[in-house]
Design an enzyme around this catalytic site. Structure first.
Site, mmCIF file in Angstrom:
data_model
loop_
_atom_site.group_PDB
_atom_site.id
_atom_site.type_symbol
_atom_site.label_atom_id
_atom_site.label_comp_id
_atom_site.label_asym_id
_atom_site.label_seq_id
_atom_site.Cartn_x
_atom_site.Cartn_y
_atom_site.Cartn_z
ATOM 1 N N ASP A 124 0.856 -1.185 0.000
ATOM 2 C CA ASP A 124 0.000 0.000 0.000
ATOM 3 C C ASP A 124 0.892 1.234 0.000
ATOM 4 O OD1 ASP A 124 -2.523 -1.265 0.023
ATOM 5 O OD2 ASP A 124 -2.360 -1.620 2.170
ATOM 6 N N ASP A 142 -6.895 -1.366 -4.943
ATOM 7 C CA ASP A 142 -8.013 -1.080 -4.043
ATOM 8 C C ASP A 142 -8.978 -0.074 -4.671
ATOM 9 O OD1 ASP A 142 -6.806 -2.752 -2.151
ATOM 10 O OD2 ASP A 142 -5.798 -1.076 -1.162
#
Length: 167
Positions: A124, A142
């Site tokens: 991330d 995402d």
């Protein structure tokens, strides 16, 4: 009114291409982050946005991140099921909205699954915050997953009897 594509390979390939492009773009950015940043590094860009390098062994919002390792296999198994279901769905006649939704979800699922297989965690790098409040860090996969689910919800709503009566 629902416009359904014809059930032919020439109508399906753009949707599979979109999924692959999304997954590859996600992996490219993650590889740049991995190669250029130290794990845990934070680069402030604006008063509400950081570029970070972090990892998530769990699911959305770090669900099961501290579960001890077994969750990796659970999420890999779930991702495999999702990928198969989405590929099957994309081979059926669909509206463009549904096909785009499935493609984005497929691309996001593939992008994060590659990370789980290769690294054991999902990379991330996007960190949005306000003061001390931070949204959990996320990535391009995402965003594709979220956008795909949102599009799918709109497609379902448009197919609902209530929507059709209002037309």
């Amino acid at each position: 009114m629902r416009t359904v594509q014809h059930d032919s390979p020439s109508r399906r390939w753009p949707w599979f291409t979109l999924a692959c492009v999304m997954a590859l773009a996600d992996q490219l950015v993650k590889e740049i982050v991995h190669a250029q940043m130290s794990f845990g590094q934070v680069i402030p860009l604006t008063p509400f946005f950081n570029w970070v390098y972090t990892g998530n062994t769990g699911a959305a919002f770090s669900f099961l991140a501290e579960a001890g390792g077994w969750q990796r296999y659970l999420f890999l198994g779930l991702a495999l099921v999702v990928v198969v279901v989405l590929v099957v769905q994309l081979c059926k006649p669909l509206s463009r909205l549904e096909a785009c939704a499935y493609s984005l979800i497929l691309g996001g699922a593939l992008g994060n699954t590659v990370d789980r297989l290769a690294r054991g965690y999902v990379v991330d790098y996007l960190d949005i915050y306000w003061g001390e409040w931070h949204w959990p860090a996320f990535n391009m996969a995402d965003i594709a997953l979220f956008a795909g689910v949102l599009m799918f919800a709109v497609a379902l709503w448009r197919e609902s009897p209530a929507f059709k009566r209002s037309e």
